[in-house]
Scaffold this motif. Structure first.
Motif, PDB file in Angstrom:
ATOM      1  N   UNK A  30      39.290  17.996  50.965  1.00  0.00           N
ATOM      2  CA  UNK A  30      38.621  19.014  51.844  1.00  0.00           C
ATOM      3  C   UNK A  30      37.259  19.365  51.295  1.00  0.00           C
ATOM      4  N   UNK A  31      36.209  19.109  52.368  1.00  0.00           N
ATOM      5  CA  UNK A  31      34.953  19.174  52.006  1.00  0.00           C
ATOM      6  C   UNK A  31      34.292  20.217  52.947  1.00  0.00           C
ATOM      7  N   UNK A  32      33.835  21.308  52.157  1.00  0.00           N
ATOM      8  CA  UNK A  32      33.044  22.357  52.793  1.00  0.00           C
ATOM      9  C   UNK A  32      31.770  22.336  52.550  1.00  0.00           C
ATOM     10  N   UNK A  33      30.987  22.485  53.709  1.00  0.00           N
ATOM     11  CA  UNK A  33      29.378  22.581  53.684  1.00  0.00           C
ATOM     12  C   UNK A  33      29.009  23.732  54.315  1.00  0.00           C
ATOM     13  N   UNK A  34      29.131  24.859  53.678  1.00  0.00           N
ATOM     14  CA  UNK A  34      28.626  26.206  54.074  1.00  0.00           C
ATOM     15  C   UNK A  34      27.222  26.449  54.404  1.00  0.00           C
ATOM     16  N   UNK A  73      48.034   0.644  54.053  1.00  0.00           N
ATOM     17  CA  UNK A  73      47.042   1.289  53.685  1.00  0.00           C
ATOM     18  C   UNK A  73      46.536   2.253  54.801  1.00  0.00           C
ATOM     19  N   UNK A  74      46.113   3.675  54.582  1.00  0.00           N
ATOM     20  CA  UNK A  74      45.660   4.296  55.889  1.00  0.00           C
ATOM     21  C   UNK A  74      44.702   5.141  55.366  1.00  0.00           C
ATOM     22  N   UNK A  75      43.338   4.894  55.593  1.00  0.00           N
ATOM     23  CA  UNK A  75      42.458   5.743  55.207  1.00  0.00           C
ATOM     24  C   UNK A  75      41.603   6.418  56.436  1.00  0.00           C
ATOM     25  N   UNK A  76      41.983   7.778  56.609  1.00  0.00           N
ATOM     26  CA  UNK A  76      41.483   8.468  57.719  1.00  0.00           C
ATOM     27  C   UNK A  76      40.536   9.745  56.971  1.00  0.00           C
ATOM     28  N   UNK A  77      39.356   9.867  57.820  1.00  0.00           N
ATOM     29  CA  UNK A  77      38.476  11.139  57.570  1.00  0.00           C
ATOM     30  C   UNK A  77      38.312  11.691  59.008  1.00  0.00           C
ATOM     31  N   UNK A  78      38.369  13.050  58.963  1.00  0.00           N
ATOM     32  CA  UNK A  78      38.411  14.133  60.230  1.00  0.00           C
ATOM     33  C   UNK A  78      37.258  14.822  59.861  1.00  0.00           C
ATOM     34  N   UNK A  79      36.069  14.947  60.974  1.00  0.00           N
ATOM     35  CA  UNK A  79      35.256  16.003  61.021  1.00  0.00           C
ATOM     36  C   UNK A  79      35.702  17.253  61.721  1.00  0.00           C
ATOM     37  N   UNK A  80      36.356  18.021  61.119  1.00  0.00           N
ATOM     38  CA  UNK A  80      37.157  19.302  61.870  1.00  0.00           C
ATOM     39  C   UNK A  80      36.208  20.118  62.535  1.00  0.00           C
ATOM     40  N   UNK A  81      35.039  20.724  61.806  1.00  0.00           N
ATOM     41  CA  UNK A  81      33.967  21.379  62.256  1.00  0.00           C
ATOM     42  C   UNK A  81      32.630  20.678  61.845  1.00  0.00           C
ATOM     43  N   UNK A  82      31.356  21.492  62.182  1.00  0.00           N
ATOM     44  CA  UNK A  82      30.277  21.075  61.513  1.00  0.00           C
ATOM     45  C   UNK A  82      30.227  21.321  59.979  1.00  0.00           C
ATOM     46  N   UNK A  83      31.167  22.209  59.612  1.00  0.00           N
ATOM     47  CA  UNK A  83      30.934  22.645  58.264  1.00  0.00           C
ATOM     48  C   UNK A  83      32.300  22.081  57.136  1.00  0.00           C
ATOM     49  N   UNK A  84      33.180  21.447  58.005  1.00  0.00           N
ATOM     50  CA  UNK A  84      34.495  21.187  57.199  1.00  0.00           C
ATOM     51  C   UNK A  84      34.763  19.665  57.517  1.00  0.00           C
TER      52      UNK A  84
END
Length: 989
Positions: free
Chosen positions: A451-455, A348-359
């Motif tokens: 993919x989660x966007x927080x505009x 199992x591999x669960x990885x979450x990345x905060x690419x930018x403040x909104x993505x």
């Protein structure tokens, strides 16, 4: 030159001094107010900056290079109230438990996780402490007895067996009755349970009422089980954990006494008095009795303890921009029958990345491989009946090994294993297993990306893509040896399945005047599923060294099947709360499915729920002993789409259809009006906590299934036996009760108890064609309006007449008769589905020692014990073993007994119907965590714990068989369940 060097060094030290003056070092410790123990993993955040850390195993933390301008720190931990404290060089923080449970976060649908105290629907969560480190391969097994209203059965001890779940009764007759399973936001099939590592599961949340399930629409009629896998946290220090478990399994028990050799041989003289004067029989009897030769077949097949081992390693942690959880698991167990086993590897591999403040982006992926062997079923000579119940059916005077004698015929011991038991005409089942290896393997992947966007503030737009897929292989051989001489065979089977889920949602949270809080969510989902099977058989093989499919002299027409199905859905929810006192949830979903008729492929589902947090009212603010008080009510609709694909279509089949000639002919009747079963559910609940120690949760529910699918009987002149129609309705009504108490809460000692109970009353409210009743032939079941589905319909046995030894029955009018007739069958007041179920448990801890025990129970469940038809029946007594009850068979007038004379045949009547209620100690765990001061000295470990786990160690039941935990109306030849003893160690680095 010296002056320049001095000036340079002076500037350097001045710069260092200025930097030091602008930052500071902060150390501290966080402890719990309840037990005064360190809080491990508490989050420390420097307010106004991106700096943060978590506490170590001793509750300590250190922050370096903190700006001197920082004045406060925020300390938080799940289940405890967040504290904001002023900055000091050394800080001691005491966290208080949150008695109102508003900090525990649960996932209940498509949107972001919600605080438990704000959830309007009926929701229960089981944490990883109840799931992990259990010797069962199936994660669902740990839910048994944990949640009010959820019945969980592990109906077999076979290692690869899955569990059966049923929530708040059975809501359908012909459709699927298991809950919808969701893993990390995406649906999976129940077959995935044995492919998951239970130690990777963070929690399981069960959604019961329409307010929480309606968002899943057409698939949620039977409830929803949401599984969340473990993940890292941002800013979490990397941690490596190793877990190792080793144990062994034995049969759970056997409540019937079978005859030994002396008893069986004596009984032959009762059946045939002439044997008392038969010299050959008497010589044989003396030989067995005098030499103590008597085979305990249960011991032959189930007597040995079989090993189980499990090893897991995981790495978890995070930085400011990424968090991760990576694990590997190995599980290996042998079944209590020698030809069953299972080995599983999981990654199992669960990885979450905060690419930018909104993505944000992430991936959760589980890859597993399972290889297993199962006992033979169906019509094979070594099927589970002939083998698992050898203890029932084999004569006790027939040993599995050759009996050795000297020249004078005196017994000298045992020789080699007998492959053929000549006196009985049976092949040794283990010999047959060796000749018929049956190896199966499955590779499965469960994964999703998002993919989660927080505009803008409060708005989250999320797109996720998920897959649940497997590749299954089965290789079965029958070597051309012994009974298969010249007739060897090989079968190869393949199955491939995939289900892709695409989900897109937009969620917006906002508030007005800090009192009115809103959450609005809209979404779309598509699910595409395909399954394909292929199998081929080759026969008349002559050499065991040549077992490929091409080696057979004959082959059959290969079997090939395939189905596809598609779901398209649109859904929306609106949640509103006022001042944390009043909550309202609205949900709606429109589902379209290819499973149903062209004109009925779309349906709408909805729910409305409300909650009143009464503890927040001013008139209760001064009630110091009341910690929480909530009132909930909800109503809504869900659907059941658990039917076979293409039921709505009129299908044709091909083959030798007429006079030995190939052709095409109709095989099923189509239904242009086929649509969903629809369930309407009302749920009313109240929950409270008092004195910060006692909790109670009570819920009443009323579920009504409409448009229930049934196999509608047709005249055989149509060429078909039935068609699937939406023609019936059913109601389930009952209550859930959950209690908990912290009995003792002192410095080093904690003791808590908990329990839950469900009562469910099922009733059929409508049948087809205006009928009030319909009997299902050869099942002992009958459907009748006003009666529960599953109440048995049998002829009532009235005992044995002591005057002549004949069986007696009651006719329909209650009169005694000695003539058996199925026309006298009536409802006997005993049910196949238990109306009562629940569980209870206790947890104790003292310093590093912890003890927990969980029990489950099922009450009011009855099952036809078909084994007794063979083991308490004079018809079979001359060749097969019998129970000791047969020794009381009627012999003369005045004998009071339950066993009739051979001239009065045994019938499938109510005397074989047994109470299969049971109470079982599901799990008991005893652990010891080594003191932190000892662990620190290693310089490597941060924690260490050893533990013992016992599973199914105690079962209390009146059922006369191997095990009552069989979810069926009849038991015959089921693989016996197991009890397990395991020892383990957990190390964290």
């Amino acid at each position: 030159m010296k002056e320049k060097l001095a000036l340079l060094l002076g500037c350097l030290f001045l710069g260092i001094g200025l930097i030091t003056a602008q930052t500071q070092k902060i150390t501290g410790v966080v402890i719990s107010e309840d037990d005064k123990q360190p809080v491990v993993g508490a989050s420390i955040v420097v307010k106004g900056t991106a700096l943060g850390t978590i506490t170590d195993v001793n509750g300590h933390f250190t922050l370096l290079n903190v700006p001197a301008s920082v004045k406060t720190l925020q300390i938080s931990y799940i289940g405890m109230k967040t504290e904001v404290v002023p900055v000091k060089p050394s800080i001691k923080v005491i966290l208080k438990s949150d008695s109102q449970l508003v900090d525990e976060v649960v996932v209940v649908g498509y949107g972001s996780a919600r605080k438990l105290g704000s959830v309007v629907g009926s929701v229960t969560t089981v944490g990883s402490e109840k799931i992990a480190n259990k010797p069962a391969a199936n994660a669902g097994d740990a839910l048994q007895g944990q949640i009010a209203g959820l019945q969980v059965f592990t109906p077999s001890g076979e290692p690869s067996e899955t569990v059966v779940m049923r929530l708040r009764g059975v809501s359908s007759i012909n459709s699927n009755t298991e809950p919808l399973f969701i893993l990390d936001g995406s649906p999976i099939s129940s077959g995935a349970f044995t492919m998951l590592n239970p130690n990777d599961i963070e929690s399981m949340t069960v959604l019961k009422d329409a307010s929480s399930t309606a968002i899943y629409g057409s698939r949620a009629a039977n409830g929803v089980v949401i599984m969340t896998s473990k993940k890292g946290k941002r800013g979490q220090k990397a941690r490596v954990s190793l877990n190792a478990l080793y144990g062994w399994s034995r049969i759970t028990g056997d409540n019937i006494d079978m005859m030994n050799a002396e008893q069986w041989l004596n009984f032959q003289e009762i059946l045939d008095p002439g044997k008392a004067y038969d010299d050959a029989f008497q010589k044989r009897k003396s030989f067995y009795v005098d030499n103590g030769i008597s085979t305990d077949w249960a011991d032959v097949f189930f007597g040995d303890a079989k090993p189980t081992q499990q090893y897991d390693i995981n790495v978890v942690g995070g930085t400011e921009s990424i968090n991760y959880y990576i694990s590997f698991g190995h599980y290996d167990t042998d079944g209590i029958m020698d030809d069953s086993s299972m080995r599983r590897e999981t990654l199992r591999s669960n990885v979450e990345v905060k690419v930018t403040d909104w993505l944000k982006a992430g991936i959760n992926m589980n890859l597993s491989y399972k290889k297993y062997r199962t006992t033979a079923f169906s019509t094979d000579l070594n099927n589970v009946y002939n083998k698992a119940y050898a203890a029932r059916m084999y004569r006790p005077d027939q040993a599995a090994n050759e009996i050795l004698t000297d020249a004078e015929g005196n017994f000298t011991g045992y020789g080699k294993r007998l492959n053929y038991l000549e006196d009985m005409g049976y092949y040794n089942p283990y010999y047959l297993s060796e000749l018929q290896p049956n190896n199966r393997s499955t590779i499965r992947v469960n994964g999703n990306t998002f993919f989660n966007i927080n505009p803008i503030k409060g708005l989250n737009i999320r797109a996720s893509q998920a897959v649940d897929a497997f590749d299954y292989r089965n290789s079965h051989k029958a070597y051309p040896i012994g009974p298969f001489e010249g007739a060897g065979a090989a079968t190869e089977s393949f199955e491939r399945y995939y289900s892709f889920t695409y989900t897109n949602t937009a969620e917006y949270k906002f508030s007005l005047d800090k009192l009115h809080r809103f959450t609005v969510l809209a979404g779309q989902e598509s699910i595409i599923t395909k399954n394909e099977n292929f199998s081929a058989n080759s026969k008349k093989m002559v050499d065991a060294r040549m077992m490929l499919m091409t080696s057979g002299a004959e082959s059959e027409v290969p079997a090939h099947s395939m189905y596809k199905k598609v779901f398209n859905s649109y859904f929306a929810t609106v949640s509103y709360s006022y001042d944390d006192r009043y909550y309202v949830d609205l949900a709606g979903r429109r589902d379209g499915s290819s499973l149903f008729a062209k004109n009925n492929q779309w349906a709408n589902f909805y729910s409305v729920g409300a909650m009143w947090n009464m503890r927040k009212e001013t008139f209760l603010q001064n009630v110091s002993w009341l910690d929480a008080l909530q009132l909930k009510v909800s109503y809504g609709t869900t659907g059941n789409s658990g039917i076979t694909p293409y039921n709505a279509l009129a299908l044709v089949g091909s083959g030798l259809k007429y006079n030995g000639q190939p052709g095409i002919a109709p095989t099923t009747v189509g239904n242009d009006d086929l649509t969903w079963e629809s369930m309407k559910t009302l749920n009313v609940g109240v929950s409270a906590k008092i004195f910060n120690r006692f909790s109670i949760d009570f819920e009443f529910y009323n579920r009504h299934t409409e448009d229930m699918l049934m196999a509608y009987p047709l005249s055989y002149t149509t060429g078909h036996s039935n068609s699937v129609e939406n023609v019936a309705s059913m109601r389930n009504r009952g209550f859930d009760l959950t209690l908990g108490a912290d009995v003792l809460k002192i410095k080093d000692f904690l003791w808590s108890v908990s329990g839950n109970l469900n009562y469910n009353k099922n009733e059929i409210t409508k049948l087809f064609n205006g009928l009030d009743e319909y009997t299902l032939p050869a099942t002992g079941l009958k459907m009748q309006v006003g009666k529960p589905w599953g109440e048995y319909y049998y002829v009532r046995w009235a005992g044995v007449d002591p005057r002549d030894g004949y069986n007696m029955w009651y006719d329909k009018n209650g009169n005694l008769t000695k003539k058996y007739s199925e026309d006298d069958a009536v409802f006997v007041g005993k049910q196949r589905y238990a109306p009562w179920s629940g569980g209870f448990g206790t947890q104790l801890s003292w310093k590093g020692i912890s003890v927990s025990a969980d029990f489950s129970f099922i009450l009011g469940q009855y099952m036809m014990n078909n084994e007794r038809y063979f083991t308490e029946n004079p018809t079979f007594a001359g060749s097969d073993n019998q129970t000791t009850e047969m020794l009381t068979m009627w012999q003369k007038p005045g004998d009071i007994t339950k066993i009739a004379i051979p001239d009065s045949p045994v019938q499938f009547d109510s005397h074989l119907l047994e109470n299969a209620s049971f109470m079982r100690m599901k799990n008991i765990t005893v652990g010891y965590a080594f003191p932190a001061k000892w662990i620190q000295k290693t310089g490597v470990l941060s924690s260490a714990r050893v533990y013992f786990v016992g599973r199914n160690l105690l079962t209390v039941t009146k059922y006369k068989g191997y095990d009552p935990e069989v979810d069926s109306n009849v038991q015959l030849g089921n693989y016996p369940n197991t009890k397990q003893y395991s020892f383990g160690v957990e190390l964290t680095f």
